[in-house]
Design an enzyme around this catalytic site. Structure first.
Site, PDB file in Angstrom:
ATOM      1  N   ASP A 171       0.824  -1.057   0.034  1.00 17.38           N
ATOM      2  CA  ASP A 171       0.055  -0.649   0.043  1.00 17.38           C
ATOM      3  C   ASP A 171       0.260   1.433   0.216  1.00 17.38           C
ATOM      4  OD1 ASP A 171       0.763  -1.378   2.523  1.00 17.38           O
ATOM      5  OD2 ASP A 171      -0.660   0.242   3.598  1.00 17.38           O
ATOM      6  N   GLU A 219      -0.645  -2.238   5.025  1.00 19.71           N
ATOM      7  CA  GLU A 219       0.370  -2.236   6.733  1.00 19.71           C
ATOM      8  C   GLU A 219       0.384  -1.253   7.075  1.00 19.71           C
ATOM      9  OE1 GLU A 219       3.626  -0.799   8.706  1.00 19.71           O
ATOM     10  OE2 GLU A 219       3.862  -0.328   6.980  1.00 19.71           O
TER      11      GLU A 219
HETATM   12 NI    NI Z   1       6.941   0.761   5.216  1.00 16.95          NI
END
Ligand code: NI
Length: 389
Positions: free
Chosen positions: A78, A136
């Site tokens: 991401d 994440e």
């Molecule tokens: Ni990172």
């Protein structure tokens, strides 16, 4: 130049091409649709069969010619809501979004491992699982979802890495034990009694109460914790009032707590409560608060860490391998470290005075470190899944 070098240069160029493409199309956490499609196509070209455990990730298993354990390698996919200012020819085409943490590089590194190892199935006793993990950057994040959906159920070990600006370019950092901090969030509402700015005696001023509370909270780390146990408490948001001559009714603030040791986490949490009690009592105010436990600390398995470090030494010189400095940043790879032997290491891309930190609009990676990551991860997987005597 040896043949080996030539092959690696080709692979390095391919990895850079992948990274530059991915860099142009950053997508936010939980919305990585185009990224997923791209990853799937590349994996299919390598004769792999990509699948998904949560509908948001992409996972592919590379089966060796012989049976054996499953060795997993994770990349996060991401990007961030940041307006890119790098002026790179391959800068973000999705206005307002940017791969400003290096996850574009992580995807390229792990695609590189897939490409390299797909030519070495005859040497592999077991399976290499490539986990391209969504989200994440958010809590709750993709790692937690993936663990719940069983991605690690048959996995014996998992490895991941981060291109790391705080580590000097060319170095690779390993550390046994805690590497990244647990990261929690809390929010506090101070309830006072609004009134006219000219008549403070008739009001309970939440401006005064909250600023006192914040000052006291900042003393938890400096005055109540053992200085040998790292921790951070930071307030990032404070909202109250809307007019210069009105004492507001309430104040609201939020903050983060970072720690490596759960005992420290517990003690900070208790201290916040005690201080809010004390401050509010002394000013005749009341409060309401919420403490949200976020990512756990990332704790590297000692024996897997030293194994990968030894394998890395087959790729880079001993001088290039350093002890990684722990960071109070959070990283949801931590959820994997809670489940199976896991290790996470840093690939240095920093240049003092020249490079910009992670999440900066001018952040960029040193692309030459990607092939280093690919080779270390490939080497570790091959040795881990080699024929056992
Ligand atoms: Ni990172």
């Amino acid at each position: 130049m040896s043949n080996q070098c030539k092959v690696n240069q080709e692979l390095s160029d391919w990895i850079i091409t992948q990274r530059r493409y991915l860099h142009q199309y950053p997508e936010l956490s939980h919305q990585e649709k185009h990224t997923r499609e791209y990853l799937k196509s590349r994996l299919e070209e390598l004769a792999l069969v990509p699948t998904s455990y949560t509908g948001k990730d992409v996972v592919a298993d590379l089966h060796g010619d012989y049976p054996g354990p499953v060795f997993a390698i994770r990349a996060d996919i991401d990007a961030l809501e940041i307006n890119e200012e790098t002026n790179l020819p391959f800068a973000s085409k999705n206005v307002g979004y940017m791969h400003a943490c290096g996850h574009d590089g992580h995807m390229a590194i792990v695609l590189g491992v897939a490409k390299l190892l797909s030519t070495k199935r005859t040497q592999i006793h077991g399976t290499v699982r490539f986990i391209f993990q969504h989200a994440e950057e958010t809590v709750p994040g993709g790692a937690e979802e993936l663990v719940k959906s069983g991605v690690l159920d048959d996995v014996s070990a998992i490895v991941g890495c981060h291109l790391w600006e705080q580590l000097e370019k060319g170095y690779v950092g390993f550390k046994e034990g805690p590497l990244m901090a647990g990261a929690d969030r809390f929010e506090v509402t101070i309830q006072g009694k609004g009134g006219h700015g000219s008549m403070p005696h008739l009001a309970v001023d939440p401006v005064l109460v909250s600023t006192h509370a914040i000052q006291q909270l900042y003393s938890i780390v400096s005055r109540q914790l053992n200085p040998l146990h790292p921790a951070v408490l930071s307030i990032g948001e404070l909202k109250m009032g809307s007019s210069y001559n009105v004492i507001p009714d309430k104040a609201f603030f939020t903050g983060t707590v970072r720690y490596f040791d759960p005992i420290i986490q517990q003690s900070i949490r208790e201290s916040i409560q005690t201080m809010l009690d004390g401050v509010c009592t002394s000013f005749h105010a009341s409060y309401d608060w919420k403490y949200e436990v976020g990512e756990p600390p990332l704790v590297n398995d000692p024996s897997l860490t030293s194994f990968v470090e030894k394998e890395a030494n087959k790729i880079v010189s001993l001088e290039q391998i350093v002890q990684a400095e722990p960071s109070l940043g959070g990283e949801d790879f931590a959820h994997y470290t809670n489940e199976v032997p896991a290790t996470y290491f840093f690939l240095g891309i920093g240049e003092k005075g020249h490079s910009f930190g992670h999440h900066h609009p001018k952040f960029d990676i040193d692309e030459s470190m990607m092939i280093v990551g690919t080779e270390i991860l490939s080497q570790a997987a091959l040795t881990y899944l080699s024929a056992k005597e």
